[in-house]
Scaffold this active site. Structure first.
Site, PDB file in Angstrom:
ATOM      1  N   HIS A   1       4.896  -4.983   8.431  1.00  0.00           N
ATOM      2  CA  HIS A   1       4.950  -4.854   9.894  1.00  0.00           C
ATOM      3  C   HIS A   1       3.737  -5.488  10.574  1.00  0.00           C
ATOM      4  O   HIS A   1       3.728  -5.650  11.779  1.00  0.00           O
ATOM      5  CB  HIS A   1       4.985  -3.368  10.291  1.00  0.00           C
ATOM      6  CG  HIS A   1       6.018  -2.560   9.553  1.00  0.00           C
ATOM      7  ND1 HIS A   1       7.352  -2.873   9.569  1.00  0.00           N
ATOM      8  CD2 HIS A   1       5.901  -1.454   8.764  1.00  0.00           C
ATOM      9  CE1 HIS A   1       8.019  -1.982   8.834  1.00  0.00           C
ATOM     10  NE2 HIS A   1       7.160  -1.116   8.327  1.00  0.00           N
TER      11      HIS A   1
ATOM     12  N   PRO B   1       0.784  -1.227   0.000  1.00  0.00           N
ATOM     13  CA  PRO B   1       0.000   0.000   0.000  1.00  0.00           C
ATOM     14  C   PRO B   1       0.823   1.288   0.000  1.00  0.00           C
ATOM     15  O   PRO B   1       1.895   1.339   0.605  1.00  0.00           O
ATOM     16  CB  PRO B   1      -0.827  -0.092   1.294  1.00  0.00           C
ATOM     17  CG  PRO B   1      -0.124  -1.091   2.141  1.00  0.00           C
ATOM     18  CD  PRO B   1       0.540  -2.052   1.193  1.00  0.00           C
TER      19      PRO B   1
ATOM     20  N   GLU C   1      13.026  -9.253   0.384  1.00  0.00           N
ATOM     21  CA  GLU C   1      12.250  -8.122   0.914  1.00  0.00           C
ATOM     22  C   GLU C   1      13.050  -6.839   0.712  1.00  0.00           C
ATOM     23  O   GLU C   1      14.254  -6.810   1.006  1.00  0.00           O
ATOM     24  CB  GLU C   1      12.020  -8.370   2.415  1.00  0.00           C
ATOM     25  CG  GLU C   1      11.317  -7.229   3.126  1.00  0.00           C
ATOM     26  CD  GLU C   1      11.194  -7.478   4.643  1.00  0.00           C
ATOM     27  OE1 GLU C   1      11.599  -8.565   5.115  1.00  0.00           O
ATOM     28  OE2 GLU C   1      10.721  -6.573   5.338  1.00  0.00           O
TER      29      GLU C   1
ATOM     30  N   ARG D   1       8.194   0.251  13.114  1.00  0.00           N
ATOM     31  CA  ARG D   1       8.692  -0.209  11.807  1.00  0.00           C
ATOM     32  C   ARG D   1       9.896  -1.143  11.949  1.00  0.00           C
ATOM     33  O   ARG D   1      10.410  -1.666  10.967  1.00  0.00           O
ATOM     34  CB  ARG D   1       9.089   0.982  10.933  1.00  0.00           C
ATOM     35  CG  ARG D   1       7.937   1.869  10.563  1.00  0.00           C
ATOM     36  CD  ARG D   1       8.374   2.961   9.600  1.00  0.00           C
ATOM     37  NE  ARG D   1       7.451   4.074   9.666  1.00  0.00           N
ATOM     38  CZ  ARG D   1       6.309   4.162   8.973  1.00  0.00           C
ATOM     39  NH1 ARG D   1       5.952   3.223   8.142  1.00  0.00           N
ATOM     40  NH2 ARG D   1       5.518   5.208   9.114  1.00  0.00           N
TER      41      ARG D   1
ATOM     42  N   SER E   1      13.330   3.005   2.527  1.00  0.00           N
ATOM     43  CA  SER E   1      13.915   3.683   3.687  1.00  0.00           C
ATOM     44  C   SER E   1      14.590   2.666   4.605  1.00  0.00           C
ATOM     45  O   SER E   1      14.346   1.455   4.497  1.00  0.00           O
ATOM     46  CB  SER E   1      12.806   4.425   4.453  1.00  0.00           C
ATOM     47  OG  SER E   1      11.858   3.505   4.969  1.00  0.00           O
TER      48      SER E   1
HETATM   49  C1  DQA Z   1       8.531   1.095   3.284  1.00  0.00           C
HETATM   50  C2  DQA Z   1       8.715   1.244   4.799  1.00  0.00           C
HETATM   51  C3  DQA Z   1       7.413   0.961   5.522  1.00  0.00           C
HETATM   52  O1  DQA Z   1       7.586   1.121   6.930  1.00  0.00           O
HETATM   53  C4  DQA Z   1       6.325   1.912   5.075  1.00  0.00           C
HETATM   54  O2  DQA Z   1       5.091   1.591   5.679  1.00  0.00           O
HETATM   55  C5  DQA Z   1       6.195   1.999   3.600  1.00  0.00           C
HETATM   56  C6  DQA Z   1       7.395   1.956   2.770  1.00  0.00           C
HETATM   57  C7  DQA Z   1       9.818   1.488   2.514  1.00  0.00           C
HETATM   58  O3  DQA Z   1       9.909   1.129   1.342  1.00  0.00           O
HETATM   59  O4  DQA Z   1      10.697   2.167   3.062  1.00  0.00           O
HETATM   60  O5  DQA Z   1       5.114   2.178   3.071  1.00  0.00           O
HETATM   61  O6  DQA Z   1       8.275  -0.269   2.992  1.00  0.00           O
END
Ligand code: DQA
Length: 149
Positions: A80, A9, A98, A111, A102
């Site tokens: 998460h 999402p 995975e 997170r 970020s």
């Molecule tokens: C994310 C990190 C997740 O915590 C966040 O909810 C995202 C993007 C990332 O690509 O850094 O939607 O997966």
């Protein structure tokens, strides 16, 4: 070799969403970069994004019958929270990598936990959009190694 790239999402909003965290590359930019790299690696990719947990699970469930040999996944927030996503990945028995744009460990504590990482063939995070490219390289290597053993 066919690789499925699954995106959770809000990743459709890349480019305009929280740019100080995720940068200005759009989802289409990332798709284009992945397409170029896939060509170089002689792999074929399909990039799928949904904001709906069930749609992500349906796609993962049909990955094996659709001929995919591995899954590159940015689960976004569902990484998460979603035991169902973890179960779907385990049910396919395909190797998955995975990725996160970020560095989730440098962010809010909620997170820091991923429900997927311990089952992943590899995890790449914190490199911005390049996380996807590094992840694809790693996954293609894993799939090739598996095929040759
Ligand atoms: C994310 C990190 C997740 O915590 C966040 O909810 C995202 C993007 C990332 O690509 O850094 O939607 O997966």
């Amino acid at each position: 070799m066919r690789i499925l790239v699954v995106n959770g999402p809000n990743l459709n909003l890349l480019g305009s969403r929280e740019t100080s965290t995720y940068g200005t590359a759009t989802f289409d930019d990332i798709k284009a970069l992945l397409g170029q790299l896939a060509k170089q690696l002689s792999a074929e990719i399909e990039v799928f994004q949904s904001n709906h947990e069930g749609a992500l699970i349906d796609k993962i469930q049909s990955a094996t019958k659709d001929g995919y040999k591995g899954i590159l996944i940015n689960p976004a927030a569902y990484g998460h929270t979603s035991i169902a996503l973890r179960d779907a990945l385990l049910a396919t028995a395909l190797p998955f990598v995975e990725v996160h744009i970020s560095n989730i460990y440098a962010r809010e504590e909620f997170r820091h936990k991923s429900l997927l990482s311990d089952k992943a063939a590899g995890v790449v995070l914190g490199f911005g959009p390049k996380s996807y490219l590094l992840g694809l390289r790693g996954l293609v290597e894993v799939v090739r190694e598996n095929a040759s053993t």
